[in-house]
Design an enzyme around this catalytic site. Structure first.
Site, PDB file in Angstrom:
ATOM      1  N   TYR A   1     -57.681 -43.906 -29.020  1.00  0.00           N
ATOM      2  CA  TYR A   1     -57.204 -44.345 -27.616  1.00  0.00           C
ATOM      3  C   TYR A   1     -58.313 -45.335 -26.917  1.00  0.00           C
ATOM      4  CZ  TYR A   1     -55.442 -43.632 -22.872  1.00  0.00           C
ATOM      5  OH  TYR A   1     -55.348 -43.435 -21.507  1.00  0.00           O
TER       6      TYR A   1
ATOM      7  N   VAL B   1     -46.903 -46.698 -24.357  1.00  0.00           N
ATOM      8  CA  VAL B   1     -47.185 -45.368 -23.552  1.00  0.00           C
ATOM      9  C   VAL B   1     -47.341 -45.638 -22.198  1.00  0.00           C
ATOM     10  CG1 VAL B   1     -48.782 -43.560 -23.598  1.00  0.00           C
ATOM     11  CG2 VAL B   1     -48.573 -44.638 -25.766  1.00  0.00           C
TER      12      VAL B   1
ATOM     13  N   THR C   1     -53.151 -40.356 -17.150  1.00  0.00           N
ATOM     14  CA  THR C   1     -52.140 -40.322 -16.294  1.00  0.00           C
ATOM     15  C   THR C   1     -51.917 -38.738 -16.057  1.00  0.00           C
ATOM     16  OG1 THR C   1     -50.679 -42.197 -16.971  1.00  0.00           O
ATOM     17  CG2 THR C   1     -49.523 -40.453 -15.775  1.00  0.00           C
TER      18      THR C   1
ATOM     19  N   LYS D   1     -53.634 -46.145 -29.462  1.00  0.00           N
ATOM     20  CA  LYS D   1     -53.122 -46.641 -28.354  1.00  0.00           C
ATOM     21  C   LYS D   1     -54.044 -47.483 -27.593  1.00  0.00           C
ATOM     22  CE  LYS D   1     -52.316 -45.373 -23.273  1.00  0.00           C
ATOM     23  NZ  LYS D   1     -52.399 -44.452 -22.357  1.00  0.00           N
TER      24      LYS D   1
END
Length: 302
Positions: free
Chosen positions: A134, A206, A46, A162
């Site tokens: 991640y 998240v 993002t 994540k």
């Protein structure tokens, strides 16, 4: 205890391809912390990290840590195709006061799982901060398998994960293999499944939408953690309204980020400039975003 709650993956406010919107960045950080976020995650998907110069990445980390001033933990994405560049940014993050770093599998060349595990062991030997792995297979083309996650959890300094696979079966497999590691943080990216993830034992989300409406997602997390189903259903309906309107203006995969940045601009928080190869929405799309925000009664969500 593991990190718990909502950790917004911060958008990177820009004025042009190599200039931060510094005032917008400060407003955005204050907005997110004021909404009850548990931590901030810089330079994730993002945050357009792969489109940003190393100069901008370092400046973003330095300014964000200054603006946060220790009020919540700061996590910094250090994903890169170059091992040395990941470490360089990790050391800069430590220098500026970040609390942890986050890394995907190195992209471009696809790693086998044994190679990926060796990569993590090697990089942790020089890592100055705790690290979250991640899982973002749609972009990296490589997945941390559940077995690799379990093995990675045994590497000193790797403290959590994540997962942005949007795969609840995968979550169940990972959670089962980590059942003896309650200290290992496990968070999910897609906000559409955050409530289910938390009710199944996940530690939080998240969520990109928490850039706009941090309190909404924090309240959704709290309701899910308390198994308050009427509240979960009420708040998840709002989250799905955001997902199906603001994130779906336009035809392409970039629509999520364009819509998110456009909404933040309409709300007066930060610039909606997009790093190349993408461009911000034009006036017709902006009007659709404005209408979607009005239909949400967005001021009531702040």
């Amino acid at each position: 205890m593991p990190l718990r709650g909502i950790v917004p993956p911060l958008v990177t406010p820009l004025l042009d391809n190599d200039t931060l919107d510094v005032e917008g960045l400060e407003r955005l950080i204050e907005h997110i912390i004021g909404g009850g976020a548990a931590a901030l995650f810089l330079l994730g998907t993002t945050g357009e990290f792969a489109s940003l110069s190393y100069k901008i990445r370092e400046e973003l980390v330095q300014l964000s840590c200054r603006f946060v001033a220790g009020r919540v933990p700061v996590l910094v994405g250090i994903s890169d195709s170059a091992f040395t560049e990941s470490l360089n940014l990790a050391h800069k993050a430590a220098q500026y006061g970040a609390d942890a770093v986050v890394i995907t599998p190195p992209y471009y060349f696809s790693s086998g799982q044994p190679e990926l595990l060796e990569y993590l062991k090697r990089i942790m030997k020089a890592m100055p901060l705790p690290l979250f792995i991640y899982n973002m297979p749609v972009h990296t083309k490589v997945m941390f398998t559940p077995e690799t996650v379990r093995a990675a959890a045994e590497i000193p300094g790797i403290i959590g994960m994540k997962d942005s696979s949007a795969n609840l079966a995968y979550f169940n497999q990972v959670q089962y293999l980590l059942k003896d590691r309650p200290d290992f943080t496990f968070m999910v990216g897609p906000e559409e499944i955050t409530a289910e993830f938390v009710m199944m034992g996940g530690h939080g989300g998240v969520n990109g939408g928490a850039n706009m409406f941090p309190k909404l997602y924090v309240d959704l997390y709290k309701a899910a953690a308390a198994h308050d189903m009427p509240k979960v259903l009420e708040l998840r309906d709002k989250a799905m309204q955001i997902s199906t309107t603001i994130y779906n203006v336009g035809k392409y995969g970039s629509s999520y980020l364009k819509g998110l940045k456009c909404a933040l601009s309409v709300m007066g928080i930060c610039s909606d400039f997009m790093a190349e190869p993408f461009h911000r929405f034009n006036e017709p799309e902006r009007k659709i975003i404005e209408a979607a925000l009005e239909k949400l009664d967005y001021k009531s969500l702040l």
